[in-house]
Write a protein that holds these residues in place. Structure first.
Motif, short mmCIF file in Angstrom:
data_model
loop_
_atom_site.label_atom_id
_atom_site.label_comp_id
_atom_site.label_asym_id
_atom_site.label_seq_id
_atom_site.Cartn_x
_atom_site.Cartn_y
_atom_site.Cartn_z
N ALA A 198 4.94 -6.78 8.14
CA ALA A 198 4.70 -5.44 7.48
C ALA A 198 3.47 -6.08 6.44
O ALA A 198 2.40 -5.09 6.53
CB ALA A 198 5.67 -4.86 6.83
N TYR A 199 3.43 -7.21 6.05
CA TYR A 199 2.44 -7.51 5.04
C TYR A 199 1.05 -7.65 5.87
O TYR A 199 0.10 -7.42 5.40
CB TYR A 199 2.94 -8.94 4.15
CG TYR A 199 1.99 -9.43 3.48
CD1 TYR A 199 1.47 -8.97 2.25
CD2 TYR A 199 1.17 -10.66 3.84
CE1 TYR A 199 0.44 -9.60 1.36
CE2 TYR A 199 0.10 -11.17 3.26
CZ TYR A 199 -0.31 -10.65 2.12
OH TYR A 199 -1.12 -11.42 1.18
N VAL A 200 1.24 -8.24 6.95
CA VAL A 200 -0.03 -8.64 7.79
C VAL A 200 -0.58 -7.31 8.30
O VAL A 200 -1.99 -7.37 8.31
CB VAL A 200 0.62 -9.63 8.98
CG1 VAL A 200 -0.91 -9.92 9.80
CG2 VAL A 200 0.87 -11.02 8.37
N VAL A 201 0.14 -6.65 8.66
CA VAL A 201 -0.32 -5.37 9.18
C VAL A 201 -1.04 -4.44 8.09
O VAL A 201 -2.01 -3.82 8.21
CB VAL A 201 0.82 -4.39 9.97
CG1 VAL A 201 0.42 -2.99 10.07
CG2 VAL A 201 1.38 -4.95 11.21
N GLY A 202 -0.24 -4.21 7.01
CA GLY A 202 -0.83 -3.65 5.92
C GLY A 202 -2.14 -4.25 5.28
O GLY A 202 -3.29 -3.74 5.29
N VAL A 203 -2.10 -5.52 5.16
CA VAL A 203 -3.51 -6.35 4.69
C VAL A 203 -4.37 -6.19 5.90
O VAL A 203 -5.78 -6.12 5.44
CB VAL A 203 -3.18 -7.64 4.37
CG1 VAL A 203 -4.32 -8.61 3.99
CG2 VAL A 203 -2.30 -7.68 3.03
N GLY A 204 -4.08 -6.30 6.90
CA GLY A 204 -4.96 -6.20 8.10
C GLY A 204 -5.71 -4.87 8.06
O GLY A 204 -7.02 -4.97 8.42
N SER A 205 -5.30 -3.90 8.12
CA SER A 205 -5.67 -2.68 8.21
C SER A 205 -6.80 -2.43 7.08
O SER A 205 -7.85 -1.86 7.52
CB SER A 205 -4.63 -1.47 8.39
OG SER A 205 -3.86 -1.53 7.09
N MET A 206 -6.34 -2.75 5.82
CA MET A 206 -7.45 -2.74 4.54
C MET A 206 -8.41 -3.61 4.69
O MET A 206 -9.61 -3.35 4.56
CB MET A 206 -6.52 -2.93 3.52
CG MET A 206 -5.66 -1.95 3.01
SD MET A 206 -5.03 -2.11 1.28
CE MET A 206 -3.95 -3.72 1.62
#
Length: 220
Positions: free
Chosen positions: A200-208
Protein backbone atom coordinates in the motif's frame (compact mmCIF):
# COMPACT_ATOMS: atom_id res chain seq x y z
CA UNK A 1 -10.65 80.32 -16.63
CA UNK A 2 -8.94 77.75 -18.81
CA UNK A 3 -10.07 74.17 -18.95
CA UNK A 4 -7.48 71.39 -18.65
CA UNK A 5 -6.37 69.90 -21.90
CA UNK A 6 -8.27 66.67 -22.58
CA UNK A 7 -5.25 65.15 -24.29
CA UNK A 8 -3.14 65.68 -21.16
CA UNK A 9 -5.79 64.05 -18.97
CA UNK A 10 -6.08 61.11 -21.35
CA UNK A 11 -2.31 60.79 -21.56
CA UNK A 12 -1.94 60.79 -17.78
CA UNK A 13 -4.70 58.22 -17.44
CA UNK A 14 -3.11 56.01 -20.09
CA UNK A 15 0.25 56.32 -18.36
CA UNK A 16 -1.26 55.29 -15.02
CA UNK A 17 -3.00 52.32 -16.60
CA UNK A 18 0.19 51.17 -18.30
CA UNK A 19 2.11 51.51 -15.03
CA UNK A 20 -0.55 49.47 -13.24
CA UNK A 21 -0.41 46.82 -15.96
CA UNK A 22 3.37 46.63 -15.64
CA UNK A 23 3.07 46.18 -11.88
CA UNK A 24 0.66 43.30 -12.39
CA UNK A 25 3.00 41.54 -14.81
CA UNK A 26 5.37 38.94 -13.42
CA UNK A 27 8.83 40.53 -13.05
CA UNK A 28 11.60 39.18 -15.23
CA UNK A 29 13.61 38.01 -12.22
CA UNK A 30 10.71 35.75 -11.23
CA UNK A 31 9.90 34.66 -14.77
CA UNK A 32 13.43 33.45 -15.54
CA UNK A 33 13.76 31.35 -12.39
CA UNK A 34 16.28 28.56 -11.95
CA UNK A 35 15.39 24.89 -11.86
CA UNK A 36 15.76 24.77 -8.06
CA UNK A 37 13.43 27.74 -7.67
CA UNK A 38 10.82 26.20 -9.93
CA UNK A 39 11.11 22.94 -8.02
CA UNK A 40 10.49 24.78 -4.75
CA UNK A 41 7.53 26.56 -6.36
CA UNK A 42 6.10 23.18 -7.32
CA UNK A 43 6.28 21.97 -3.73
CA UNK A 44 5.18 25.22 -2.11
CA UNK A 45 2.53 26.48 -4.55
CA UNK A 46 1.59 23.43 -6.60
CA UNK A 47 2.83 25.13 -9.78
CA UNK A 48 6.32 25.37 -11.28
CA UNK A 49 6.01 29.14 -11.65
CA UNK A 50 4.99 32.22 -9.68
CA UNK A 51 2.44 33.73 -12.07
CA UNK A 52 -0.66 32.79 -10.09
CA UNK A 53 0.96 33.64 -6.78
CA UNK A 54 2.13 37.02 -8.08
CA UNK A 55 -1.42 37.78 -9.21
CA UNK A 56 -2.65 37.05 -5.68
CA UNK A 57 -0.35 39.81 -4.42
CA UNK A 58 -2.00 42.47 -6.57
CA UNK A 59 -5.19 42.93 -4.54
CA UNK A 60 -6.12 42.78 -0.88
CA UNK A 61 -8.87 40.20 -1.36
CA UNK A 62 -6.68 37.84 -3.40
CA UNK A 63 -3.84 38.20 -0.91
CA UNK A 64 -6.21 37.51 1.96
CA UNK A 65 -7.37 34.32 0.24
CA UNK A 66 -3.77 33.23 -0.34
CA UNK A 67 -2.89 33.94 3.28
CA UNK A 68 -5.90 32.01 4.60
CA UNK A 69 -5.07 29.09 2.32
CA UNK A 70 -1.46 28.96 3.50
CA UNK A 71 -2.47 29.25 7.16
CA UNK A 72 -4.99 26.46 6.64
CA UNK A 73 -2.28 24.23 5.16
CA UNK A 74 0.06 24.96 8.04
CA UNK A 75 -2.63 24.44 10.67
CA UNK A 76 -4.64 21.48 9.41
CA UNK A 77 -2.11 19.60 7.32
CA UNK A 78 1.29 20.25 8.83
CA UNK A 79 0.78 21.10 12.49
CA UNK A 80 -1.93 18.48 13.06
CA UNK A 81 0.05 15.70 11.39
CA UNK A 82 3.31 16.75 13.01
CA UNK A 83 1.60 16.85 16.40
CA UNK A 84 0.18 13.38 15.87
CA UNK A 85 3.57 12.07 14.77
CA UNK A 86 5.23 13.75 17.73
CA UNK A 87 2.86 12.12 20.19
CA UNK A 88 2.98 8.70 18.51
CA UNK A 89 6.76 8.62 18.13
CA UNK A 90 7.14 9.81 21.71
CA UNK A 91 5.02 6.92 22.95
CA UNK A 92 6.99 4.37 20.95
CA UNK A 93 10.34 5.80 22.03
CA UNK A 94 9.51 5.90 25.73
CA UNK A 95 7.68 2.57 26.09
CA UNK A 96 8.48 -1.09 25.61
CA UNK A 97 6.53 -3.17 23.12
CA UNK A 98 3.63 -4.98 24.84
CA UNK A 99 3.87 -7.77 22.26
CA UNK A 100 7.10 -9.79 22.44
CA UNK A 101 6.83 -10.80 18.77
CA UNK A 102 6.81 -7.14 17.63
CA UNK A 103 9.97 -5.59 19.04
CA UNK A 104 10.39 -2.00 17.93
CA UNK A 105 13.06 -1.33 20.57
CA UNK A 106 15.79 -3.02 18.54
CA UNK A 107 18.51 -0.60 17.34
CA UNK A 108 17.31 0.09 13.78
CA UNK A 109 13.58 0.72 14.47
CA UNK A 110 14.35 2.64 17.66
CA UNK A 111 16.82 4.89 15.84
CA UNK A 112 14.26 5.65 13.12
CA UNK A 113 11.58 6.34 15.73
CA UNK A 114 13.92 8.76 17.47
CA UNK A 115 14.67 10.51 14.17
CA UNK A 116 10.92 10.66 13.49
CA UNK A 117 10.40 12.29 16.88
CA UNK A 118 13.03 14.95 16.22
CA UNK A 119 11.76 15.67 12.70
CA UNK A 120 8.22 16.08 14.04
CA UNK A 121 9.49 18.61 16.57
CA UNK A 122 11.25 20.59 13.84
CA UNK A 123 8.14 20.39 11.64
CA UNK A 124 5.99 21.87 14.40
CA UNK A 125 8.57 24.59 15.06
CA UNK A 126 8.88 25.64 11.41
CA UNK A 127 5.12 25.40 10.94
CA UNK A 128 4.51 27.65 13.92
CA UNK A 129 7.05 30.19 12.70
CA UNK A 130 5.50 30.09 9.24
CA UNK A 131 2.06 30.64 10.74
CA UNK A 132 3.27 33.70 12.64
CA UNK A 133 4.92 35.03 9.51
CA UNK A 134 1.77 34.68 7.39
CA UNK A 135 -0.52 36.14 10.04
CA UNK A 136 1.59 39.30 10.12
CA UNK A 137 2.45 39.36 6.41
CA UNK A 138 1.91 42.56 4.46
CA UNK A 139 1.01 42.44 0.78
CA UNK A 140 3.30 45.22 -0.41
CA UNK A 141 6.17 44.08 1.78
CA UNK A 142 5.81 40.55 0.37
CA UNK A 143 5.92 41.96 -3.16
CA UNK A 144 9.10 43.87 -2.41
CA UNK A 145 10.65 40.81 -0.81
CA UNK A 146 10.20 38.39 -3.70
CA UNK A 147 10.39 40.85 -6.61
CA UNK A 148 14.22 40.75 -6.93
CA UNK A 149 14.08 36.95 -7.16
CA UNK A 150 17.20 34.85 -6.63
CA UNK A 151 18.37 34.57 -3.05
CA UNK A 152 15.60 36.90 -1.89
CA UNK A 153 12.98 34.45 -3.15
CA UNK A 154 14.49 31.26 -1.72
CA UNK A 155 13.77 32.02 1.98
CA UNK A 156 10.20 32.89 1.05
CA UNK A 157 9.65 29.53 -0.66
CA UNK A 158 11.60 27.57 1.93
CA UNK A 159 9.37 28.94 4.69
CA UNK A 160 6.48 27.12 2.99
CA UNK A 161 8.38 23.97 2.00
CA UNK A 162 10.34 23.20 5.17
CA UNK A 163 7.35 22.28 7.40
CA UNK A 164 6.11 19.86 4.72
CA UNK A 165 9.60 18.44 4.25
CA UNK A 166 10.19 17.73 7.94
CA UNK A 167 6.68 16.35 8.46
CA UNK A 168 7.11 14.03 5.47
CA UNK A 169 10.54 12.93 6.67
CA UNK A 170 9.15 12.21 10.13
CA UNK A 171 6.30 10.16 8.68
CA UNK A 172 8.60 8.12 6.45
CA UNK A 173 11.01 7.41 9.31
CA UNK A 174 8.10 6.16 11.40
CA UNK A 175 6.82 3.98 8.54
CA UNK A 176 10.22 2.40 7.92
CA UNK A 177 10.68 1.77 11.64
CA UNK A 178 7.41 -0.16 11.70
CA UNK A 179 8.31 -2.02 8.51
CA UNK A 180 11.66 -3.13 9.90
CA UNK A 181 10.08 -4.21 13.18
CA UNK A 182 7.36 -6.10 11.31
CA UNK A 183 9.69 -7.96 8.96
CA UNK A 184 12.10 -8.80 11.80
CA UNK A 185 9.26 -10.34 13.78
CA UNK A 186 9.02 -14.10 14.24
CA UNK A 187 5.25 -14.00 13.79
CA UNK A 188 3.81 -14.94 10.38
CA UNK A 189 0.78 -12.68 10.78
CA UNK A 190 3.10 -9.73 11.36
CA UNK A 191 4.97 -10.59 8.18
CA UNK A 192 1.76 -10.70 6.14
CA UNK A 193 0.37 -7.46 7.56
CA UNK A 194 3.70 -5.71 7.09
CA UNK A 195 3.90 -6.91 3.49
CA UNK A 196 0.39 -5.59 2.79
CA UNK A 197 1.33 -2.29 4.41
CA UNK A 198 4.48 -2.11 2.27
CA UNK A 199 2.50 -2.72 -0.92
CA UNK A 200 0.00 0.00 0.00
CA UNK A 201 2.88 2.36 0.78
CA UNK A 202 4.62 1.68 -2.53
CA UNK A 203 1.39 2.12 -4.51
CA UNK A 204 0.54 5.38 -2.76
CA UNK A 205 4.00 6.88 -3.05
CA UNK A 206 4.35 5.61 -6.61
CA UNK A 207 1.12 7.24 -7.78
CA UNK A 208 2.12 10.56 -6.26
CA UNK A 209 5.61 10.25 -7.73
CA UNK A 210 4.18 9.70 -11.21
CA UNK A 211 2.12 12.88 -10.96
CA UNK A 212 5.11 14.77 -9.59
CA UNK A 213 7.37 13.53 -12.39
CA UNK A 214 4.75 14.59 -14.94
CA UNK A 215 4.69 18.10 -13.51
CA UNK A 216 8.47 18.07 -13.38
CA UNK A 217 8.59 17.12 -17.06
CA UNK A 218 6.34 20.09 -17.85
CA UNK A 219 8.96 22.37 -16.34
CA UNK A 220 11.66 21.38 -18.82
Amino acid sequence: MTLPDASNIYGARTSDESTLAEDRMLPGALRDASFVTRLLCLFALGRPDLETHWESLQSKDAFQNARERQCSILTNTITAKAGLLLATSGVFVTTVSPAPYFDYTSPAPYFLLFISLMMAMIAMLTSGLGMIRWLHADRQWTQEQIKPGGYFLLPYLLSMVMPMFFAGLSLNCFIFAMLIAGFCSQNTVCHVLTAVWLVAYVVGVGSMSIEFMWKLAQMS
